[in-house]
Design an enzyme around this catalytic site. Structure first.
Site, PDB file in Angstrom:
ATOM      1  N   GLY A  30     -16.478 -19.123   2.127  1.00  0.00           N
ATOM      2  CA  GLY A  30     -15.419 -18.285   3.755  1.00  0.00           C
ATOM      3  C   GLY A  30     -16.008 -16.825   3.606  1.00  0.00           C
ATOM      4  O   GLY A  30     -17.140 -16.589   3.031  1.00  0.00           O
ATOM      5  N   ALA A  31     -15.897 -16.836   5.309  1.00  0.00           N
ATOM      6  CA  ALA A  31     -16.687 -15.850   6.085  1.00  0.00           C
ATOM      7  C   ALA A  31     -15.674 -14.525   7.595  1.00  0.00           C
ATOM      8  O   ALA A  31     -16.522 -14.745   7.676  1.00  0.00           O
ATOM      9  CB  ALA A  31     -18.015 -15.789   6.375  1.00  0.00           C
ATOM     10  N   GLY A  32     -14.724 -14.638   6.730  1.00  0.00           N
ATOM     11  CA  GLY A  32     -13.914 -13.557   7.228  1.00  0.00           C
ATOM     12  C   GLY A  32     -13.849 -12.344   6.774  1.00  0.00           C
ATOM     13  O   GLY A  32     -14.961 -11.677   6.751  1.00  0.00           O
ATOM     14  N   GLY A  33     -12.545 -11.877   7.154  1.00  0.00           N
ATOM     15  CA  GLY A  33     -12.822 -10.166   7.083  1.00  0.00           C
ATOM     16  C   GLY A  33     -13.608  -9.569   5.439  1.00  0.00           C
ATOM     17  O   GLY A  33     -14.126  -9.022   4.855  1.00  0.00           O
ATOM     18  N   GLY A  72      -6.252 -12.339  -6.179  1.00  0.00           N
ATOM     19  CA  GLY A  72      -6.801 -10.893  -5.672  1.00  0.00           C
ATOM     20  C   GLY A  72      -5.539  -9.323  -5.656  1.00  0.00           C
ATOM     21  O   GLY A  72      -5.918  -8.247  -5.293  1.00  0.00           O
ATOM     22  N   TYR A 126      -3.198 -13.570  -3.074  1.00  0.00           N
ATOM     23  CA  TYR A 126      -2.363 -13.095  -4.474  1.00  0.00           C
ATOM     24  C   TYR A 126      -1.155 -13.004  -3.773  1.00  0.00           C
ATOM     25  O   TYR A 126       0.139 -12.571  -4.469  1.00  0.00           O
ATOM     26  CB  TYR A 126      -2.405 -11.615  -4.947  1.00  0.00           C
ATOM     27  CG  TYR A 126      -2.402 -10.364  -3.691  1.00  0.00           C
ATOM     28  CD1 TYR A 126      -1.397  -9.389  -2.674  1.00  0.00           C
ATOM     29  CD2 TYR A 126      -3.312  -9.666  -2.444  1.00  0.00           C
ATOM     30  CE1 TYR A 126      -1.150  -9.006  -1.429  1.00  0.00           C
ATOM     31  CE2 TYR A 126      -3.634  -8.607  -1.479  1.00  0.00           C
ATOM     32  CZ  TYR A 126      -2.191  -8.633  -1.425  1.00  0.00           C
ATOM     33  OH  TYR A 126      -2.118  -7.455   0.122  1.00  0.00           O
ATOM     34  N   ASP A 160     -13.288  -3.077   0.821  1.00  0.00           N
ATOM     35  CA  ASP A 160     -12.445  -4.223   0.208  1.00  0.00           C
ATOM     36  C   ASP A 160     -13.648  -4.879  -0.696  1.00  0.00           C
ATOM     37  O   ASP A 160     -13.171  -5.047  -1.760  1.00  0.00           O
ATOM     38  CB  ASP A 160     -12.463  -5.419   1.259  1.00  0.00           C
ATOM     39  CG  ASP A 160     -10.871  -5.261   1.980  1.00  0.00           C
ATOM     40  OD1 ASP A 160      -9.673  -4.318   2.120  1.00  0.00           O
ATOM     41  OD2 ASP A 160     -10.462  -5.284   3.453  1.00  0.00           O
ATOM     42  N   SER A 180       0.984  -1.051   0.118  1.00  0.00           N
ATOM     43  CA  SER A 180       0.483  -0.083   0.132  1.00  0.00           C
ATOM     44  C   SER A 180       0.526   1.428  -0.314  1.00  0.00           C
ATOM     45  O   SER A 180       0.972   1.946  -0.954  1.00  0.00           O
ATOM     46  CB  SER A 180      -0.587  -0.001   1.192  1.00  0.00           C
ATOM     47  OG  SER A 180      -1.891  -0.938   1.478  1.00  0.00           O
ATOM     48  N   LYS A 218      -9.055  -4.278  12.107  1.00  0.00           N
ATOM     49  CA  LYS A 218     -10.251  -3.630  10.849  1.00  0.00           C
ATOM     50  C   LYS A 218     -11.220  -3.586  12.363  1.00  0.00           C
ATOM     51  O   LYS A 218     -12.450  -3.008  12.387  1.00  0.00           O
ATOM     52  CB  LYS A 218     -10.578  -4.670  10.230  1.00  0.00           C
ATOM     53  CG  LYS A 218      -9.363  -4.564   8.693  1.00  0.00           C
ATOM     54  CD  LYS A 218      -9.499  -5.024   8.297  1.00  0.00           C
ATOM     55  CE  LYS A 218      -9.159  -5.100   6.602  1.00  0.00           C
ATOM     56  NZ  LYS A 218      -9.381  -5.766   5.681  1.00  0.00           N
TER      57      LYS A 218
END
Ligand code: NAD
Length: 288
Positions: free
Chosen positions: A133-136, A258, A236, A109, A24, A73
Protein backbone atom coordinates in the site's frame (compact mmCIF):
# COMPACT_ATOMS: atom_id res chain seq x y z
CA UNK A 1 -20.39 15.77 29.55
CA UNK A 2 -16.96 14.57 30.55
CA UNK A 3 -15.32 17.74 31.78
CA UNK A 4 -16.54 20.80 33.65
CA UNK A 5 -16.45 23.20 30.72
CA UNK A 6 -16.02 26.85 31.60
CA UNK A 7 -14.86 30.11 30.11
CA UNK A 8 -11.27 28.87 29.93
CA UNK A 9 -11.90 25.59 28.11
CA UNK A 10 -9.58 25.13 25.15
CA UNK A 11 -11.16 23.68 22.02
CA UNK A 12 -9.63 21.10 19.69
CA UNK A 13 -11.43 19.93 16.57
CA UNK A 14 -11.61 16.97 14.23
CA UNK A 15 -12.46 17.98 10.66
CA UNK A 16 -13.47 15.27 8.22
CA UNK A 17 -16.40 13.78 6.35
CA UNK A 18 -17.82 11.31 7.23
CA UNK A 19 -16.65 11.46 10.84
CA UNK A 20 -19.44 10.65 13.31
CA UNK A 21 -18.10 7.06 13.70
CA UNK A 22 -14.68 8.27 14.92
CA UNK A 23 -13.22 7.02 18.23
CA UNK A 24 -11.00 10.12 18.55
CA UNK A 25 -13.43 12.35 20.53
CA UNK A 26 -13.91 9.60 23.13
CA UNK A 27 -10.16 8.98 23.28
CA UNK A 28 -9.10 12.60 23.74
CA UNK A 29 -11.92 13.69 26.06
CA UNK A 30 -11.29 10.76 28.42
CA UNK A 31 -7.57 11.60 28.40
CA UNK A 32 -8.26 15.29 29.19
CA UNK A 33 -10.51 14.29 32.07
CA UNK A 34 -8.05 11.74 33.43
CA UNK A 35 -5.27 14.36 33.49
CA UNK A 36 -7.53 17.20 34.66
CA UNK A 37 -6.85 19.27 31.54
CA UNK A 38 -9.40 21.94 30.66
CA UNK A 39 -9.74 20.99 26.99
CA UNK A 40 -12.64 19.75 24.86
CA UNK A 41 -12.36 17.76 21.59
CA UNK A 42 -15.26 17.95 19.13
CA UNK A 43 -15.90 16.37 15.73
CA UNK A 44 -17.04 18.62 12.87
CA UNK A 45 -18.38 17.38 9.54
CA UNK A 46 -16.10 19.30 7.18
CA UNK A 47 -15.39 18.41 3.56
CA UNK A 48 -13.10 20.08 1.01
CA UNK A 49 -15.65 22.80 0.20
CA UNK A 50 -16.00 24.09 3.76
CA UNK A 51 -12.39 23.39 4.75
CA UNK A 52 -10.98 26.92 4.10
CA UNK A 53 -13.57 28.54 6.41
CA UNK A 54 -13.13 25.79 9.02
CA UNK A 55 -9.34 26.31 9.06
CA UNK A 56 -9.78 30.08 9.33
CA UNK A 57 -12.04 29.48 12.33
CA UNK A 58 -9.14 27.77 14.15
CA UNK A 59 -7.40 31.15 14.08
CA UNK A 60 -10.57 33.21 14.68
CA UNK A 61 -11.69 31.14 17.70
CA UNK A 62 -8.14 30.65 18.99
CA UNK A 63 -8.59 26.88 19.04
CA UNK A 64 -5.43 24.98 20.04
CA UNK A 65 -5.66 22.87 16.90
CA UNK A 66 -7.42 20.09 15.10
CA UNK A 67 -7.16 16.61 13.71
CA UNK A 68 -7.98 16.03 10.06
CA UNK A 69 -9.04 12.94 8.22
CA UNK A 70 -10.33 12.13 4.76
CA UNK A 71 -10.95 14.02 2.51
CA UNK A 72 -8.91 16.86 4.03
CA UNK A 73 -5.42 15.50 4.70
CA UNK A 74 -3.88 16.86 1.49
CA UNK A 75 -6.33 19.69 0.76
CA UNK A 76 -5.40 21.44 4.01
CA UNK A 77 -1.71 21.92 3.17
CA UNK A 78 -2.03 25.23 1.22
CA UNK A 79 -4.18 26.65 4.04
CA UNK A 80 -1.46 26.28 6.70
CA UNK A 81 1.43 28.59 7.62
CA UNK A 82 4.09 25.96 8.30
CA UNK A 83 4.71 22.24 7.74
CA UNK A 84 6.65 19.84 9.91
CA UNK A 85 9.44 18.49 7.59
CA UNK A 86 8.26 14.86 7.86
CA UNK A 87 4.65 15.82 7.13
CA UNK A 88 5.92 17.76 4.12
CA UNK A 89 7.68 14.66 2.78
CA UNK A 90 4.63 12.51 3.45
CA UNK A 91 2.45 15.11 1.74
CA UNK A 92 -0.38 14.86 4.26
CA UNK A 93 -1.50 16.42 7.54
CA UNK A 94 -3.59 14.78 10.26
CA UNK A 95 -2.81 17.25 13.06
CA UNK A 96 -2.76 21.06 13.17
CA UNK A 97 -1.21 23.00 16.04
CA UNK A 98 -2.18 26.65 16.47
CA UNK A 99 0.54 28.78 18.08
CA UNK A 100 -1.01 32.23 18.47
CA UNK A 101 -2.46 32.26 14.97
CA UNK A 102 0.39 30.37 13.26
CA UNK A 103 -0.88 26.99 12.04
CA UNK A 104 1.61 24.13 11.65
CA UNK A 105 0.76 20.80 10.00
CA UNK A 106 2.00 17.45 11.33
CA UNK A 107 1.39 13.80 10.49
CA UNK A 108 1.28 11.42 13.43
CA UNK A 109 0.07 8.22 11.67
CA UNK A 110 3.60 6.94 10.96
CA UNK A 111 4.79 7.85 14.47
CA UNK A 112 1.79 5.94 15.81
CA UNK A 113 2.67 2.84 13.78
CA UNK A 114 6.28 2.67 15.03
CA UNK A 115 5.30 3.51 18.62
CA UNK A 116 2.62 0.80 18.67
CA UNK A 117 5.32 -1.77 17.89
CA UNK A 118 7.62 -0.31 20.55
CA UNK A 119 4.71 -0.74 23.00
CA UNK A 120 4.75 -4.47 22.19
CA UNK A 121 8.52 -4.65 22.73
CA UNK A 122 9.14 -5.07 18.99
CA UNK A 123 11.95 -3.02 17.47
CA UNK A 124 11.87 -2.69 13.69
CA UNK A 125 15.01 -0.54 13.52
CA UNK A 126 17.76 -2.22 11.47
CA UNK A 127 15.25 -4.73 10.06
CA UNK A 128 13.52 -5.43 6.74
CA UNK A 129 9.86 -4.50 6.24
CA UNK A 130 7.57 -5.55 3.44
CA UNK A 131 4.81 -2.96 3.09
CA UNK A 132 1.68 -3.26 0.96
CA UNK A 133 0.00 0.00 0.00
CA UNK A 134 1.01 3.57 -0.76
CA UNK A 135 -2.06 5.63 0.09
CA UNK A 136 -2.26 8.03 3.03
CA UNK A 137 -1.50 5.42 5.69
CA UNK A 138 1.11 3.57 3.62
CA UNK A 139 3.01 6.75 2.79
CA UNK A 140 3.11 7.89 6.43
CA UNK A 141 4.26 4.45 7.59
CA UNK A 142 6.90 4.06 4.87
CA UNK A 143 8.54 7.44 5.38
CA UNK A 144 8.38 7.46 9.19
CA UNK A 145 9.68 3.88 9.47
CA UNK A 146 12.57 4.71 7.10
CA UNK A 147 13.47 7.79 9.15
CA UNK A 148 13.22 5.76 12.34
CA UNK A 149 15.82 3.24 11.14
CA UNK A 150 14.20 0.41 9.16
CA UNK A 151 17.12 -0.88 7.05
CA UNK A 152 15.35 -2.30 4.02
CA UNK A 153 11.83 -1.81 2.69
CA UNK A 154 10.04 -3.66 -0.12
CA UNK A 155 7.01 -1.54 -1.07
CA UNK A 156 4.23 -3.28 -2.99
CA UNK A 157 1.24 -1.72 -4.70
CA UNK A 158 -1.22 -3.00 -7.24
CA UNK A 159 -1.36 -1.34 -10.65
CA UNK A 160 -3.79 1.44 -9.73
CA UNK A 161 -3.71 5.20 -9.18
CA UNK A 162 -1.54 4.72 -6.05
CA UNK A 163 1.35 3.08 -7.92
CA UNK A 164 2.91 6.50 -8.63
CA UNK A 165 2.75 7.25 -4.89
CA UNK A 166 4.63 4.02 -4.24
CA UNK A 167 7.35 5.11 -6.72
CA UNK A 168 7.53 8.52 -5.06
CA UNK A 169 7.82 6.97 -1.60
CA UNK A 170 10.68 4.72 -2.76
CA UNK A 171 12.50 7.70 -4.29
CA UNK A 172 12.11 9.89 -1.20
CA UNK A 173 13.27 7.14 1.15
CA UNK A 174 16.36 6.36 -0.94
CA UNK A 175 17.20 10.03 -1.32
CA UNK A 176 16.58 11.23 2.25
CA UNK A 177 17.18 8.26 4.57
CA UNK A 178 19.69 5.45 5.01
CA UNK A 179 16.96 2.86 4.35
CA UNK A 180 17.14 0.98 1.02
CA UNK A 181 13.67 0.92 -0.55
CA UNK A 182 12.51 -1.01 -3.61
CA UNK A 183 9.30 -0.89 -5.66
CA UNK A 184 7.33 -4.09 -6.32
CA UNK A 185 4.08 -5.03 -8.01
CA UNK A 186 1.43 -6.94 -6.11
CA UNK A 187 0.58 -8.74 -9.33
CA UNK A 188 4.00 -10.50 -9.13
CA UNK A 189 3.01 -13.09 -6.55
CA UNK A 190 6.33 -14.98 -6.68
CA UNK A 191 8.18 -11.77 -5.83
CA UNK A 192 5.67 -10.98 -3.03
CA UNK A 193 6.23 -14.40 -1.46
CA UNK A 194 10.02 -14.07 -1.81
CA UNK A 195 10.14 -10.62 -0.16
CA UNK A 196 8.02 -11.85 2.75
CA UNK A 197 10.32 -14.83 3.26
CA UNK A 198 13.22 -12.73 4.58
CA UNK A 199 11.27 -9.86 6.16
CA UNK A 200 11.08 -9.10 9.88
CA UNK A 201 7.65 -7.47 9.53
CA UNK A 202 4.85 -7.42 6.99
CA UNK A 203 2.53 -4.42 7.15
CA UNK A 204 -0.66 -4.23 5.09
CA UNK A 205 -1.64 -0.56 4.82
CA UNK A 206 -4.18 -1.11 2.03
CA UNK A 207 -7.95 -0.85 2.33
CA UNK A 208 -8.20 -4.62 1.81
CA UNK A 209 -9.87 -6.10 4.88
CA UNK A 210 -11.89 -2.97 5.61
CA UNK A 211 -15.51 -2.41 4.52
CA UNK A 212 -16.55 -2.87 1.71
CA UNK A 213 -13.52 -5.15 1.18
CA UNK A 214 -13.79 -7.05 4.48
CA UNK A 215 -13.49 -10.43 2.69
CA UNK A 216 -10.26 -9.46 0.90
CA UNK A 217 -6.74 -10.38 1.97
CA UNK A 218 -3.61 -9.98 -0.14
CA UNK A 219 -2.08 -13.16 1.31
CA UNK A 220 -4.31 -16.23 1.35
CA UNK A 221 -1.76 -18.99 1.95
CA UNK A 222 -0.64 -19.25 5.61
CA UNK A 223 2.58 -20.99 4.53
CA UNK A 224 3.83 -17.64 3.15
CA UNK A 225 4.28 -16.47 6.76
CA UNK A 226 7.07 -17.65 9.05
CA UNK A 227 5.87 -18.04 12.62
CA UNK A 228 8.27 -15.31 13.75
CA UNK A 229 7.21 -12.79 11.09
CA UNK A 230 5.31 -9.80 12.53
CA UNK A 231 2.02 -9.45 10.65
CA UNK A 232 0.43 -6.01 11.04
CA UNK A 233 -2.86 -4.92 9.45
CA UNK A 234 -3.60 -1.18 9.74
CA UNK A 235 -7.34 -1.92 9.58
CA UNK A 236 -9.13 -1.96 12.95
CA UNK A 237 -12.76 -2.42 11.92
CA UNK A 238 -13.26 -5.35 11.88
CA UNK A 239 -10.94 -6.10 14.82
CA UNK A 240 -9.83 -9.38 13.24
CA UNK A 241 -9.31 -9.03 9.49
CA UNK A 242 -9.04 -11.79 6.90
CA UNK A 243 -5.27 -11.23 6.76
CA UNK A 244 -5.02 -11.68 10.51
CA UNK A 245 -7.00 -14.92 10.28
CA UNK A 246 -4.58 -16.26 7.65
CA UNK A 247 -1.62 -15.34 9.86
CA UNK A 248 -3.26 -16.95 12.90
CA UNK A 249 -3.89 -20.14 10.86
CA UNK A 250 -0.17 -20.11 10.01
CA UNK A 251 0.73 -20.01 13.71
CA UNK A 252 2.23 -16.50 13.56
CA UNK A 253 2.99 -15.21 17.08
CA UNK A 254 2.76 -11.47 16.56
CA UNK A 255 -0.44 -10.51 14.71
CA UNK A 256 -1.81 -6.97 15.08
CA UNK A 257 -4.72 -4.87 13.89
CA UNK A 258 -4.54 -1.05 13.57
CA UNK A 259 -5.88 -0.17 17.01
CA UNK A 260 -2.43 0.35 18.51
CA UNK A 261 -1.50 2.68 15.65
CA UNK A 262 -4.78 4.58 16.08
CA UNK A 263 -4.14 5.01 19.80
CA UNK A 264 -0.52 6.13 19.40
CA UNK A 265 -1.22 8.57 16.53
CA UNK A 266 -3.73 10.15 18.91
CA UNK A 267 -1.22 10.19 21.75
CA UNK A 268 1.34 11.94 19.52
CA UNK A 269 -1.20 14.63 18.57
CA UNK A 270 -2.24 14.97 22.24
CA UNK A 271 1.39 15.65 23.16
CA UNK A 272 1.70 18.30 20.43
CA UNK A 273 -1.38 20.17 21.71
CA UNK A 274 -1.01 19.82 25.47
CA UNK A 275 2.67 19.00 26.07
CA UNK A 276 1.42 16.07 28.19
CA UNK A 277 1.70 12.30 27.68
CA UNK A 278 -1.65 10.68 26.99
CA UNK A 279 -2.41 8.00 29.61
CA UNK A 280 -2.43 5.31 26.91
CA UNK A 281 -2.91 2.28 29.18
CA UNK A 282 -6.01 3.91 30.66
CA UNK A 283 -7.33 4.89 27.22
CA UNK A 284 -6.70 1.36 25.94
CA UNK A 285 -9.00 0.09 28.72
CA UNK A 286 -11.67 2.69 27.92
CA UNK A 287 -11.66 2.17 24.15
CA UNK A 288 -10.75 -1.43 23.45
P1 NAD B 1 -6.00 5.31 0.61
O1 NAD B 1 -7.28 5.29 -0.16
O2 NAD B 1 -5.19 6.55 0.68
O3 NAD B 1 -5.04 4.14 0.02
C1 NAD B 1 -5.55 2.87 -0.27
C2 NAD B 1 -4.41 1.90 -0.57
O4 NAD B 1 -4.98 0.57 -0.62
C3 NAD B 1 -3.74 2.10 -1.93
O5 NAD B 1 -2.37 1.76 -1.84
C4 NAD B 1 -4.47 1.10 -2.85
O6 NAD B 1 -3.69 0.71 -3.95
C5 NAD B 1 -4.67 -0.04 -1.89
N1 NAD B 1 -5.76 -0.98 -2.15
C6 NAD B 1 -7.09 -0.75 -1.98
N2 NAD B 1 -7.78 -1.88 -2.24
C7 NAD B 1 -6.87 -2.83 -2.57
C8 NAD B 1 -6.97 -4.20 -2.93
N3 NAD B 1 -8.15 -4.83 -3.03
N4 NAD B 1 -5.83 -4.87 -3.22
C9 NAD B 1 -4.63 -4.26 -3.12
N5 NAD B 1 -4.48 -2.98 -2.80
C10 NAD B 1 -5.59 -2.27 -2.51
O7 NAD B 1 -6.40 4.80 2.06
P2 NAD B 1 -5.62 5.09 3.45
O8 NAD B 1 -6.14 6.33 4.04
O9 NAD B 1 -4.17 4.92 3.20
O10 NAD B 1 -6.17 3.88 4.33
C11 NAD B 1 -5.73 2.55 4.06
C12 NAD B 1 -6.04 1.66 5.24
O11 NAD B 1 -5.34 2.11 6.39
C13 NAD B 1 -7.51 1.65 5.62
O12 NAD B 1 -7.88 0.32 5.82
C14 NAD B 1 -7.59 2.42 6.92
O13 NAD B 1 -8.55 1.89 7.80
C15 NAD B 1 -6.21 2.19 7.50
N6 NAD B 1 -5.77 3.29 8.39
C16 NAD B 1 -5.53 2.98 9.68
C17 NAD B 1 -5.09 3.97 10.55
C18 NAD B 1 -4.82 3.62 11.98
O14 NAD B 1 -4.59 4.52 12.79
N7 NAD B 1 -4.82 2.36 12.32
C19 NAD B 1 -4.88 5.29 10.09
C20 NAD B 1 -5.13 5.57 8.73
C21 NAD B 1 -5.59 4.55 7.89
Amino acid sequence: MLNELDGHTILIGLMAYPIRHSMSPTMHNHAFKKLGLNYAYLAFEVGNETLPKAIESIRALDMRGSNLSMPNKQAVIPLLDKMDPTAEMIGAVNTIVNDHGVLTGYTTDGVGFVKSLDDEGLNIRGQKMTLAGAGGAGTAIAIQAAFDGVKEMAIFNRDDEFLDNAKRNVDIINEKTSCHATLHHLEDQADFKAQLADSFIYCDSTSAGMKPQEDVTLVTDPSWFRKDLIVYDTVYAPRTTELMKVAQRGGVTHVFNGLGMMLEQGAAAFKLWTGEDMPVDYIREVLF
